[in-house]
Motif scaffolding. Structure first.
Motif, PDB file in Angstrom:
ATOM      1  N   LEU A 226       0.821  -1.200   0.000  1.00 33.73           N
ATOM      2  CA  LEU A 226       0.000   0.000   0.000  1.00 33.73           C
ATOM      3  C   LEU A 226       0.861   1.259   0.000  1.00 33.73           C
ATOM      4  N   ARG A 227       1.914   1.245   0.803  1.00 36.11           N
ATOM      5  CA  ARG A 227       2.810   2.402   0.838  1.00 36.11           C
ATOM      6  C   ARG A 227       3.491   2.605  -0.503  1.00 36.11           C
ATOM      7  N   GLY A 228       3.844   1.500  -1.154  1.00 36.76           N
ATOM      8  CA  GLY A 228       4.462   1.602  -2.470  1.00 36.76           C
ATOM      9  C   GLY A 228       3.534   2.235  -3.489  1.00 36.76           C
ATOM     10  N   LEU A 229       2.267   1.831  -3.452  1.00 38.50           N
ATOM     11  CA  LEU A 229       1.289   2.427  -4.358  1.00 38.50           C
ATOM     12  C   LEU A 229       1.093   3.911  -4.066  1.00 38.50           C
ATOM     13  N   ALA A 230       1.144   4.254  -2.786  1.00 39.90           N
ATOM     14  CA  ALA A 230       0.902   5.637  -2.388  1.00 39.90           C
ATOM     15  C   ALA A 230       1.914   6.598  -3.017  1.00 39.90           C
ATOM     16  N   THR A 231       3.119   6.096  -3.298  1.00 37.89           N
ATOM     17  CA  THR A 231       4.137   6.975  -3.886  1.00 37.89           C
ATOM     18  C   THR A 231       3.766   7.439  -5.289  1.00 37.89           C
ATOM     19  N   GLU A 232       2.801   6.762  -5.915  1.00 35.43           N
ATOM     20  CA  GLU A 232       2.373   7.155  -7.262  1.00 35.43           C
ATOM     21  C   GLU A 232       1.476   8.389  -7.252  1.00 35.43           C
ATOM     22  N   PHE A 233       1.020   8.788  -6.066  1.00 33.04           N
ATOM     23  CA  PHE A 233       0.055   9.887  -5.985  1.00 33.04           C
ATOM     24  C   PHE A 233       0.532  10.925  -4.973  1.00 33.04           C
ATOM     25  N   ASP A 234       0.732  12.136  -5.461  1.00 34.12           N
ATOM     26  CA  ASP A 234       1.274  13.191  -4.601  1.00 34.12           C
ATOM     27  C   ASP A 234       0.363  13.497  -3.418  1.00 34.12           C
ATOM     28  N   GLU A 235      -0.969  13.349  -3.623  1.00 32.66           N
ATOM     29  CA  GLU A 235      -1.901  13.768  -2.579  1.00 32.66           C
ATOM     30  C   GLU A 235      -2.168  12.676  -1.549  1.00 32.66           C
ATOM     31  N   VAL A 236      -1.550  11.499  -1.692  1.00 35.39           N
ATOM     32  CA  VAL A 236      -1.771  10.406  -0.749  1.00 35.39           C
ATOM     33  C   VAL A 236      -0.591  10.311   0.213  1.00 35.39           C
ATOM     34  N   ASN A 237      -0.894  10.305   1.492  1.00 39.45           N
ATOM     35  CA  ASN A 237       0.143  10.243   2.530  1.00 39.45           C
ATOM     36  C   ASN A 237       0.633   8.806   2.673  1.00 39.45           C
ATOM     37  N   GLY A 238       1.814   8.527   2.208  1.00 38.64           N
ATOM     38  CA  GLY A 238       2.359   7.175   2.248  1.00 38.64           C
ATOM     39  C   GLY A 238       2.664   6.670   3.639  1.00 38.64           C
ATOM     40  N   ASN A 239       2.666   7.551   4.647  1.00 38.54           N
ATOM     41  CA  ASN A 239       2.937   7.133   6.027  1.00 38.54           C
ATOM     42  C   ASN A 239       1.663   6.927   6.830  1.00 38.54           C
ATOM     43  N   ALA A 240       0.513   7.031   6.165  1.00 38.57           N
ATOM     44  CA  ALA A 240      -0.755   6.862   6.873  1.00 38.57           C
ATOM     45  C   ALA A 240      -0.961   5.399   7.242  1.00 38.57           C
ATOM     46  N   SER A 241      -1.951   5.147   8.064  1.00 37.47           N
ATOM     47  CA  SER A 241      -2.274   3.775   8.452  1.00 37.47           C
ATOM     48  C   SER A 241      -2.789   2.998   7.244  1.00 37.47           C
ATOM     49  N   ALA A 242      -2.810   1.669   7.372  1.00 35.49           N
ATOM     50  CA  ALA A 242      -3.284   0.836   6.265  1.00 35.49           C
ATOM     51  C   ALA A 242      -4.724   1.186   5.891  1.00 35.49           C
ATOM     52  N   ASP A 243      -5.576   1.368   6.896  1.00 40.03           N
ATOM     53  CA  ASP A 243      -6.974   1.705   6.622  1.00 40.03           C
ATOM     54  C   ASP A 243      -7.090   3.035   5.888  1.00 40.03           C
ATOM     55  N   ALA A 244      -6.286   4.009   6.302  1.00 44.42           N
ATOM     56  CA  ALA A 244      -6.324   5.317   5.663  1.00 44.42           C
ATOM     57  C   ALA A 244      -5.805   5.242   4.229  1.00 44.42           C
ATOM     58  N   LEU A 245      -4.801   4.391   4.017  1.00 42.28           N
ATOM     59  CA  LEU A 245      -4.285   4.223   2.664  1.00 42.28           C
ATOM     60  C   LEU A 245      -5.322   3.574   1.750  1.00 42.28           C
TER      61      LEU A 245
END
Length: 256
Positions: A226-245
């Motif tokens: 999930l954190r890896g996917l989050a890096t594809e989107f500037d507006e997504v916080n990659g350090n958020a919890s799994a549920d938040a991601l």
């Protein structure tokens, strides 16, 4: 959306006056070309049905469209006319007055353009030039998402085509449609339904569900993925919890 009958098979027997009638799904072209309402039963309280060219016997209809115009056409009190256009560019009208207060209030709150699902009773009115205007007296007007709108348009088109090809419907209503319309509108209704499906594919793409992250797919991933996917989107916080991601990535496009 709140129509518990919207998925009912059209092959169901038409029901007696004590039963709630199944909602019939159709494209606007099938609805607006219909010009005859019949009452198969003998009792005053027996339900009346709009006979459509595709062979639907509709005591209640469900249509989907984009609101293009809302106008108060009443004199002594509010009587709202709502015009909607579906994905293939075909219009239908909804009229809501004192006997449809909830729906009328919902329509009054709309700001065109909005995606809506309309569930209600069909109504026909002879016009000054001798034609017939077919419209909806709404019971429910739901604002829906773009995704829900395209899904409903596709489902309505599929139901219409299945009636035209004899896969769905009731023999009584098919016979009534043949007597009333023959094949006068069959090609027009069929082409409208096919065009609806083509437009949906153009708008959302074939297999659109594979082009976006679904919640179920994301919930199966571990936190590092999930954190890896989050890096594809500037507006997504990659350090958020799994549920938040999962919440943030749901419905995001899959990176090319």
């Amino acid at each position: 959306m709140s129509d518990s009958n919207s998925g009912t098979d059209e092959s169901s027997e038409f029901m007696n006056s004590g039963s709630r009638q199944p909602t019939k799904r159709m494209v606007p072209t099938d609805f607006t070309n219909a010009n005859h309402i019949t009452q198969p039963g003998d009792g005053d309280q027996d339900p009346k049905f709009l006979i459509t060219p595709s062979g639907a016997g509709a005591n209640r209809v469900m249509l989907a469209g984009v609101v293009t115009d809302v106008e108060d056409v009443g004199e002594d009190q509010a009587y709202l006319r709502m015009r909607c256009t579906d994905v293939a560019g075909n219009d239908f009208l909804t009229y809501a007055g004192q006997y449809q207060k909830d729906a009328r209030n919902d329509i009054a709150e709309l700001d065109a353009p909005e995606f809506v699902q309309v569930i209600g009773k069909p109504n026909t009115l002879e016009t000054d030039d001798g034609g017939v205007l077919t419209s909806v007296r709404p019971e429910v007007v739901n604002t829906i998402s773009k995704r829900e709108y395209f899904a409903l348009c596709a489902e309505n088109a599929q139901h219409t085509i299945k009636r035209l090809t004899g896969e769905q419907g009731h023999e009584f209503f098919h016979a009534e449609a043949d007597d009333l319309y023959g094949d006068e509108f069959d090609e027009e209704v069929y082409e409208a339904a096919v065009e609806t499906l083509e437009r949906v594919v153009e708008k959302v793409g074939a297999g659109a569900g594979q082009d976006e992250f679904s919640r179920s797919d994301l919930e199966e991933m571990d936190y590092d993925e999930l954190r890896g996917l989050a890096t594809e989107f500037d507006e997504v916080n990659g350090n958020a919890s799994a549920d938040a991601l999962v919440d943030a990535l749901t419905d995001k496009p899959v990176p090319a």
